[in-house]
Design a protein around this motif. Sequence first.
Motif, PDB file in Angstrom:
ATOM      1  N   ILE A 172      14.605 -17.589  -2.847  1.00  0.00           N
ATOM      2  CA  ILE A 172      14.069 -16.990  -2.192  1.00  0.00           C
ATOM      3  C   ILE A 172      14.427 -17.140  -1.442  1.00  0.00           C
ATOM      4  CG2 ILE A 172      12.183 -16.545  -1.185  1.00  0.00           C
ATOM      5  CD1 ILE A 172      10.354 -17.789  -3.883  1.00  0.00           C
ATOM      6  N   ARG A 173      15.454 -17.678  -0.797  1.00  0.00           N
ATOM      7  CA  ARG A 173      16.218 -18.239   0.337  1.00  0.00           C
ATOM      8  C   ARG A 173      17.088 -17.089   0.337  1.00  0.00           C
ATOM      9  NH1 ARG A 173      21.292 -20.152   1.710  1.00  0.00           N
ATOM     10  NH2 ARG A 173      21.346 -20.967  -0.098  1.00  0.00           N
ATOM     11  N   ARG A 174      18.103 -17.440  -0.739  1.00  0.00           N
ATOM     12  CA  ARG A 174      19.524 -16.718  -0.857  1.00  0.00           C
ATOM     13  C   ARG A 174      18.570 -14.482  -0.971  1.00  0.00           C
ATOM     14  NH1 ARG A 174      21.208 -19.923  -5.946  1.00  0.00           N
ATOM     15  NH2 ARG A 174      20.471 -18.557  -7.289  1.00  0.00           N
ATOM     16  N   LEU A 175      18.328 -14.793  -1.977  1.00  0.00           N
ATOM     17  CA  LEU A 175      17.643 -13.340  -2.048  1.00  0.00           C
ATOM     18  C   LEU A 175      16.970 -12.279  -0.041  1.00  0.00           C
ATOM     19  CD1 LEU A 175      15.204 -13.212  -4.928  1.00  0.00           C
ATOM     20  CD2 LEU A 175      16.754 -11.921  -4.444  1.00  0.00           C
ATOM     21  N   ILE A 176      16.513 -13.178   0.155  1.00  0.00           N
ATOM     22  CA  ILE A 176      16.224 -13.311   2.185  1.00  0.00           C
ATOM     23  C   ILE A 176      17.635 -12.482   3.208  1.00  0.00           C
ATOM     24  CG2 ILE A 176      15.656 -14.866   4.150  1.00  0.00           C
ATOM     25  CD1 ILE A 176      12.876 -15.120   2.426  1.00  0.00           C
ATOM     26  N   GLU A 177      18.178 -13.910   2.249  1.00  0.00           N
ATOM     27  CA  GLU A 177      19.886 -13.813   2.845  1.00  0.00           C
ATOM     28  C   GLU A 177      20.581 -12.851   2.675  1.00  0.00           C
ATOM     29  OE1 GLU A 177      22.382 -17.528   2.791  1.00  0.00           O
ATOM     30  OE2 GLU A 177      20.399 -18.650   3.721  1.00  0.00           O
ATOM     31  N   ALA A 178      20.390 -12.200   1.675  1.00  0.00           N
ATOM     32  CA  ALA A 178      20.715 -11.433   1.632  1.00  0.00           C
ATOM     33  C   ALA A 178      20.307  -9.998   1.633  1.00  0.00           C
ATOM     34  CB  ALA A 178      21.314 -11.038   0.370  1.00  0.00           C
ATOM     35  N   GLY A 179      19.151  -9.809   1.903  1.00  0.00           N
ATOM     36  CA  GLY A 179      18.641  -8.865   2.505  1.00  0.00           C
ATOM     37  C   GLY A 179      17.350  -8.145   1.332  1.00  0.00           C
ATOM     38  N   VAL A 180      16.867  -8.538   0.236  1.00  0.00           N
ATOM     39  CA  VAL A 180      16.609  -8.396  -0.951  1.00  0.00           C
ATOM     40  C   VAL A 180      14.939  -8.172  -0.489  1.00  0.00           C
ATOM     41  CG1 VAL A 180      15.800  -8.509  -3.385  1.00  0.00           C
ATOM     42  CG2 VAL A 180      18.848  -8.305  -2.948  1.00  0.00           C
ATOM     43  N   ILE A 181      15.313  -9.156   0.327  1.00  0.00           N
ATOM     44  CA  ILE A 181      13.535  -9.381   0.769  1.00  0.00           C
ATOM     45  C   ILE A 181      13.414  -9.229   2.042  1.00  0.00           C
ATOM     46  CG2 ILE A 181      11.456 -11.078   0.750  1.00  0.00           C
ATOM     47  CD1 ILE A 181      12.526 -12.533  -1.911  1.00  0.00           C
ATOM     48  N   ARG A 182      13.102  -8.322   2.190  1.00  0.00           N
ATOM     49  CA  ARG A 182      13.170  -8.423   3.823  1.00  0.00           C
ATOM     50  C   ARG A 182      11.601  -8.755   4.515  1.00  0.00           C
ATOM     51  NH1 ARG A 182      13.633  -1.638   3.808  1.00  0.00           N
ATOM     52  NH2 ARG A 182      11.929  -1.856   3.358  1.00  0.00           N
ATOM     53  N   ARG A 183      10.719  -9.478   4.609  1.00  0.00           N
ATOM     54  CA  ARG A 183       9.571  -9.381   5.135  1.00  0.00           C
ATOM     55  C   ARG A 183       8.499  -9.555   4.008  1.00  0.00           C
ATOM     56  NH1 ARG A 183       5.533  -5.340   7.229  1.00  0.00           N
ATOM     57  NH2 ARG A 183       6.610  -3.663   6.707  1.00  0.00           N
ATOM     58  N   PHE A 184       8.104 -11.331   4.028  1.00  0.00           N
ATOM     59  CA  PHE A 184       6.671 -11.080   3.769  1.00  0.00           C
ATOM     60  C   PHE A 184       5.146 -10.577   4.384  1.00  0.00           C
ATOM     61  CE2 PHE A 184       9.881 -14.209   2.151  1.00  0.00           C
ATOM     62  CZ  PHE A 184       9.325 -14.484   1.191  1.00  0.00           C
ATOM     63  N   THR A 185       4.377  -9.606   3.997  1.00  0.00           N
ATOM     64  CA  THR A 185       3.481  -9.329   4.936  1.00  0.00           C
ATOM     65  C   THR A 185       2.147  -8.902   4.615  1.00  0.00           C
ATOM     66  OG1 THR A 185       3.201  -7.510   6.156  1.00  0.00           O
ATOM     67  CG2 THR A 185       4.268  -7.071   4.252  1.00  0.00           C
ATOM     68  N   VAL A 186       0.584  -8.742   5.063  1.00  0.00           N
ATOM     69  CA  VAL A 186      -0.306  -9.168   4.535  1.00  0.00           C
ATOM     70  C   VAL A 186      -0.441  -7.097   4.001  1.00  0.00           C
ATOM     71  CG1 VAL A 186      -2.880  -9.258   5.511  1.00  0.00           C
ATOM     72  CG2 VAL A 186      -0.975 -10.518   6.524  1.00  0.00           C
ATOM     73  N   ASP A 187      -1.653  -7.436   3.219  1.00  0.00           N
ATOM     74  CA  ASP A 187      -1.776  -6.369   1.973  1.00  0.00           C
ATOM     75  C   ASP A 187      -2.880  -5.741   2.786  1.00  0.00           C
ATOM     76  OD1 ASP A 187      -1.583  -3.913   1.364  1.00  0.00           O
ATOM     77  OD2 ASP A 187      -2.415  -4.980  -0.765  1.00  0.00           O
ATOM     78  N   LEU A 188      -3.209  -5.015   4.250  1.00  0.00           N
ATOM     79  CA  LEU A 188      -4.177  -4.760   4.814  1.00  0.00           C
ATOM     80  C   LEU A 188      -5.493  -3.680   3.994  1.00  0.00           C
ATOM     81  CD1 LEU A 188      -3.317  -4.826   8.736  1.00  0.00           C
ATOM     82  CD2 LEU A 188      -4.584  -6.608   7.051  1.00  0.00           C
ATOM     83  N   ASP A 189      -6.745  -3.381   3.638  1.00  0.00           N
ATOM     84  CA  ASP A 189      -7.354  -2.388   3.345  1.00  0.00           C
ATOM     85  C   ASP A 189      -7.686  -1.493   5.001  1.00  0.00           C
ATOM     86  OD1 ASP A 189      -9.677  -0.915   2.574  1.00  0.00           O
ATOM     87  OD2 ASP A 189     -11.018  -2.364   1.896  1.00  0.00           O
ATOM     88  N   PRO A 190      -7.120  -0.287   4.832  1.00  0.00           N
ATOM     89  CA  PRO A 190      -7.381   0.571   5.434  1.00  0.00           C
ATOM     90  C   PRO A 190      -8.859   0.971   5.826  1.00  0.00           C
ATOM     91  CG  PRO A 190      -5.443   1.317   3.910  1.00  0.00           C
ATOM     92  CD  PRO A 190      -6.281   0.135   3.424  1.00  0.00           C
ATOM     93  N   VAL A 191      -9.782   1.585   5.323  1.00  0.00           N
ATOM     94  CA  VAL A 191     -10.552   1.641   5.332  1.00  0.00           C
ATOM     95  C   VAL A 191     -12.112   0.803   6.101  1.00  0.00           C
ATOM     96  CG1 VAL A 191     -12.520   1.818   3.298  1.00  0.00           C
ATOM     97  CG2 VAL A 191     -11.120   3.263   2.535  1.00  0.00           C
ATOM     98  N   ALA A 192     -11.218  -0.516   6.038  1.00  0.00           N
ATOM     99  CA  ALA A 192     -11.709  -1.422   6.413  1.00  0.00           C
ATOM    100  C   ALA A 192     -12.057  -1.992   7.742  1.00  0.00           C
ATOM    101  CB  ALA A 192     -11.523  -2.679   5.678  1.00  0.00           C
ATOM    102  N   LEU A 193     -10.616  -1.259   8.309  1.00  0.00           N
ATOM    103  CA  LEU A 193     -10.019  -0.919   9.477  1.00  0.00           C
ATOM    104  C   LEU A 193      -9.839   0.309   9.918  1.00  0.00           C
ATOM    105  CD1 LEU A 193      -6.763  -2.937   9.106  1.00  0.00           C
ATOM    106  CD2 LEU A 193      -8.227  -3.846  10.261  1.00  0.00           C
ATOM    107  N   GLY A 194     -11.265   0.812   9.735  1.00  0.00           N
ATOM    108  CA  GLY A 194     -11.348   2.481   9.968  1.00  0.00           C
ATOM    109  C   GLY A 194     -10.459   3.529  10.324  1.00  0.00           C
ATOM    110  N   ALA A 195      -9.839   3.666   8.608  1.00  0.00           N
ATOM    111  CA  ALA A 195      -8.223   3.629   8.721  1.00  0.00           C
ATOM    112  C   ALA A 195      -8.327   4.786   7.665  1.00  0.00           C
ATOM    113  CB  ALA A 195      -7.353   3.755   9.453  1.00  0.00           C
ATOM    114  N   GLN A 196      -9.422   5.303   6.890  1.00  0.00           N
ATOM    115  CA  GLN A 196      -9.681   5.712   5.243  1.00  0.00           C
ATOM    116  C   GLN A 196      -8.897   7.040   5.054  1.00  0.00           C
ATOM    117  OE1 GLN A 196     -12.239   6.023   8.226  1.00  0.00           O
ATOM    118  NE2 GLN A 196     -13.031   7.474   7.911  1.00  0.00           N
ATOM    119  N   THR A 197      -8.129   7.853   6.026  1.00  0.00           N
ATOM    120  CA  THR A 197      -8.064   9.436   5.702  1.00  0.00           C
ATOM    121  C   THR A 197      -6.541   8.829   5.741  1.00  0.00           C
ATOM    122  OG1 THR A 197      -9.644  10.497   6.194  1.00  0.00           O
ATOM    123  CG2 THR A 197      -7.393  11.529   5.905  1.00  0.00           C
TER     124      THR A 197
END
Length: 153
Positions: free
Chosen positions: A41-66
């Motif tokens: 995983i460290r090598r994949l990050i250094e090579a730029g294959v994995i760019r970031r780790f993030t959170v998958d938000l529910d847009p509807v729950a945040l009021g952005a349903q469209t």
Amino acid sequence: MQKMNEIDLKIIKLLSLDAKRSLADIGGMVDLSPSSVKERIRRLIEAGVIRRFTVDLDPVALGAQTLVFVWIALRDDADEEAFRHYVANHPLILECHHVTGAWSYLIKLRVGATPDIENFLANIKGQNFLSRSETVITLSSPVAGAFVQKEVP
């Protein structure tokens, strides 16, 4: 980085499905020790294959349903760098792509309601960027999400 192999691709697939998965769990699925998985995983990050780790938000729950796609043709006299800066910092824009063909850009945004689309377009017009546009409102998304290779050996 060396060429990715089957194990690297499996690790990527597992992380794309659940980035919180433990190294031990991943290791058990690819027959490696947790420390070997961590190194890959460290090598994949250094090579730029994995760019970031993030959170998958529910847009509807945040009021952005469209979900909206807007094709944009810039004015001939538009300041393209200023436009790129504008879209890079706009809170509703999820993605912006410079494209070929009859349009200059394709923008993907999330809004709460259709008046937000009208306000968005009025604002771009007010910035003197817009020559013309076409707006497509998404009804549903049978397949959506982050890039994940569907077939992993």
